[in-house]
Write a protein that holds these residues in place. Structure first.
Motif, PDB file in Angstrom:
ATOM      1  N   SER A  85      15.751  15.272 -14.448  1.00 24.20           N
ATOM      2  CA  SER A  85      16.275  15.212 -13.082  1.00 24.20           C
ATOM      3  C   SER A  85      17.726  14.603 -13.251  1.00 24.20           C
ATOM      4  CB  SER A  85      15.467  15.017 -12.030  1.00 24.20           C
ATOM      5  OG  SER A  85      15.992  14.947 -10.597  1.00 24.20           O
ATOM      6  N   SER A  94      21.526  23.475 -11.356  1.00 26.82           N
ATOM      7  CA  SER A  94      20.787  22.209 -11.502  1.00 26.82           C
ATOM      8  C   SER A  94      21.248  21.095 -12.457  1.00 26.82           C
ATOM      9  CB  SER A  94      19.227  22.254 -11.674  1.00 26.82           C
ATOM     10  OG  SER A  94      18.940  23.091 -10.532  1.00 26.82           O
ATOM     11  N   ALA A 145      20.111  19.576  -9.036  1.00 28.00           N
ATOM     12  CA  ALA A 145      18.778  19.859  -8.907  1.00 28.00           C
ATOM     13  C   ALA A 145      18.338  20.126  -7.895  1.00 28.00           C
ATOM     14  CB  ALA A 145      18.165  19.015  -9.886  1.00 28.00           C
ATOM     15  N   GLY A 146      18.473  19.092  -6.843  1.00 25.60           N
ATOM     16  CA  GLY A 146      17.806  19.017  -5.615  1.00 25.60           C
ATOM     17  C   GLY A 146      18.349  20.048  -4.567  1.00 25.60           C
ATOM     18  N   TRP A 147      19.330  20.836  -4.969  1.00 22.84           N
ATOM     19  CA  TRP A 147      20.184  21.765  -3.968  1.00 22.84           C
ATOM     20  C   TRP A 147      19.357  22.941  -4.160  1.00 22.84           C
ATOM     21  CZ3 TRP A 147      25.879  21.563  -2.674  1.00 22.84           C
ATOM     22  CH2 TRP A 147      26.367  20.271  -2.604  1.00 22.84           C
ATOM     23  N   ARG A 148      18.663  23.268  -5.275  1.00 27.81           N
ATOM     24  CA  ARG A 148      18.233  24.569  -5.694  1.00 27.81           C
ATOM     25  C   ARG A 148      19.114  25.638  -5.163  1.00 27.81           C
ATOM     26  NH1 ARG A 148      16.158  23.289  -8.693  1.00 27.81           N
ATOM     27  NH2 ARG A 148      14.744  25.146  -8.779  1.00 27.81           N
ATOM     28  N   GLY A 206      17.214  28.387  -6.843  1.00 23.30           N
ATOM     29  CA  GLY A 206      16.963  27.621  -8.058  1.00 23.30           C
ATOM     30  C   GLY A 206      16.481  28.833  -9.166  1.00 23.30           C
ATOM     31  N   ASP A 260      20.400  12.263 -12.753  1.00 19.27           N
ATOM     32  CA  ASP A 260      20.637  11.144 -12.045  1.00 19.27           C
ATOM     33  C   ASP A 260      22.132  10.946 -11.705  1.00 19.27           C
ATOM     34  OD1 ASP A 260      21.254  10.476 -15.018  1.00 19.27           O
ATOM     35  OD2 ASP A 260      21.688   8.310 -14.311  1.00 19.27           O
ATOM     36  N   ASN A 277      24.955  18.397 -11.589  1.00 21.86           N
ATOM     37  CA  ASN A 277      23.852  17.528 -11.340  1.00 21.86           C
ATOM     38  C   ASN A 277      23.436  17.781  -9.832  1.00 21.86           C
ATOM     39  OD1 ASN A 277      24.622  16.044 -13.539  1.00 21.86           O
ATOM     40  ND2 ASN A 277      26.223  15.174 -12.742  1.00 21.86           N
TER      41      ASN A 277
END
Length: 382
Positions: A40, A236, A242-245, A101, A42, A240
């Motif tokens: 993931s 992702s 990843a949380g956006w999908r 994602g 950072d 950077n």
């Protein structure tokens, strides 16, 4: 008590879901855990992406339902990205479908094309979700082994010696996770020919092609690939986010329309500002990847030093945001990882979770700062 569905009998909770609970419990008890197990990022997304997201929040209609196929601007950004970086021409109207994602795409594709009893070729070692989703839809996983001595490439001659009459789908993943192996110059052409001969749909899962990789490739570059191939991609890792999908699936119109029969019944479109931010990311110059990879290259050198201190042997020429390494002789991957966690409070991923061909290996993540990796090295040196 209501019993769970039979489809779950062959599916376990994702390894990282349960293991990270254990890691968090150790941290809560006062242990200073260094997590080098998860991919993931950072690092922050590019500032242009955040700016585009914020601006889009004030757009008229931003909070309404969005098109199932995504906005035209987002699809055009994907088209430009594939043309600029992969030399692939895509039709923004018919050959691109945005996803929440690429992991979502694994499920959608499996639901769209697999019937109960169909067989699916899955790499070993490989991403565990390929197996989980295959089991969830009632199909049968059939593994093809990847080996270090052949640079983790599929032995198509060996695969073709089997009975493939029930095989409908094949998962490939280059640059490969977890080993970091890249596709050679001919493997995509060979896979397309293999798919044609055996009437198998091949899906290349391609989220790592810009991380520490000088030659990004798409399987869609191969001649005639669109007829027998789909490709998943994602923002992702490369941006950077990843949380956006945010991801995509690309291929021919017929296959994408089949996937849309599933997708349009499971979601109601992606939040407009996410699409606006993703479009800005995809239009960034190549210098973004240069600056990103400079950071990852520095971290990789430190991880290699850590691996050496632990007696592990990393493979050569690895792409992506991991380092894949053999554990010392006589060790198991799970035993090695647990000893490292409980003795030194350092968490890495054991290779067995990616298939039995991953036993005897571990995976280090580059998603930690150089200072954090230095602390891990100091613990081992002590």
């Amino acid at each position: 008590m209501i019993e769970q569905a039979n489809r779950l009998n062959k599916v376990q909770e994702y390894y990282f879901s349960t293991k990270l609970q254990e890691v968090r419990s150790l941290a809560a008890s006062g242990k200073d855990i260094i997590n080098l197990g998860i991919g993931s990022p950072d690092l922050p997304p590019p500032p242009q992406v955040i700016e585009a997201l914020n601006l889009a929040l004030t757009n008229t209609g931003a909070h309404q339902y969005q098109p199932y196929r995504g906005t035209l601007d987002f699809r055009n950004a994907i088209k430009e990205f594939y043309k600029n970086h992969y030399r692939v021409d895509l039709n923004a109207e018919t050959e691109i479908v945005p996803l929440m994602g690429s992991k979502e795409g694994i499920t959608h594709i499996s639901m769209a094309f697999l019937n109960e009893g169909d067989e699916v070729l899955i790499p070993n070692p490989g991403y565990p979700t390929y197996t989980s989703v295959t089991n969830l839809v009632g199909a049968k996983p059939v593994y093809y082994n990847l080996k270090e001595e052949t640079n983790w490439s599929p032995d198509l001659e060996e695969i073709e010696s089997r009975d493939l009459s029930k095989v409908k789908l094949m998962w490939v993943n280059y640059p490969h996770m977890p080993t970091g192996a890249s596709a050679n110059e001919t493997i995509f052409e060979e896979l397309v020919a293999f798919a044609r001969r055996n009437k198998i749909l091949i899906v290349n899962d391609n989220p790592y092609s810009f991380i520490l990789n000088d030659s990004p490739r798409s399987i869609l570059e191969a001649e005639g690939a669109k007829e027998v191939v789909l490709e998943l991609n994602s923002l992702s890792k490369s941006f950077n986010m990843a949380g956006w999908r945010v991801g995509m699936v690309c291929g021919n119109e017929k296959n994408l329309n089949t996937i849309l029969k599933v997708k349009t019944n499971l979601d109601s479109g992606m939040f407009y500002p996410l699409q606006a931010g993703a479009s800005a990311a995809l239009r960034l110059p190549a210098s973004w990847f240069t600056s990103l990879n400079k950071i990852y290259a520095g971290r990789k050198q430190k991880i290699l030093k850590l691996a050496k201190a632990l007696g592990c042997m990393p493979g050569k020429d690895q792409s992506g945001m991991f380092v894949w390494a053999k554990v010392p002789e006589g060790e198991t991957s799970e035993g090695f990882v647990n000893n490292l966690l409980y003795t030194h409070s350092i968490f890495i991923a054991p290779g067995f979770i990616f298939g039995d061909q991953g036993e005897g290996y571990v995976r280090f993540s580059l998603c930690a700062t150089g200072d954090v990796i230095d602390r891990a090295i100091q613990r081992i040196d002590r």
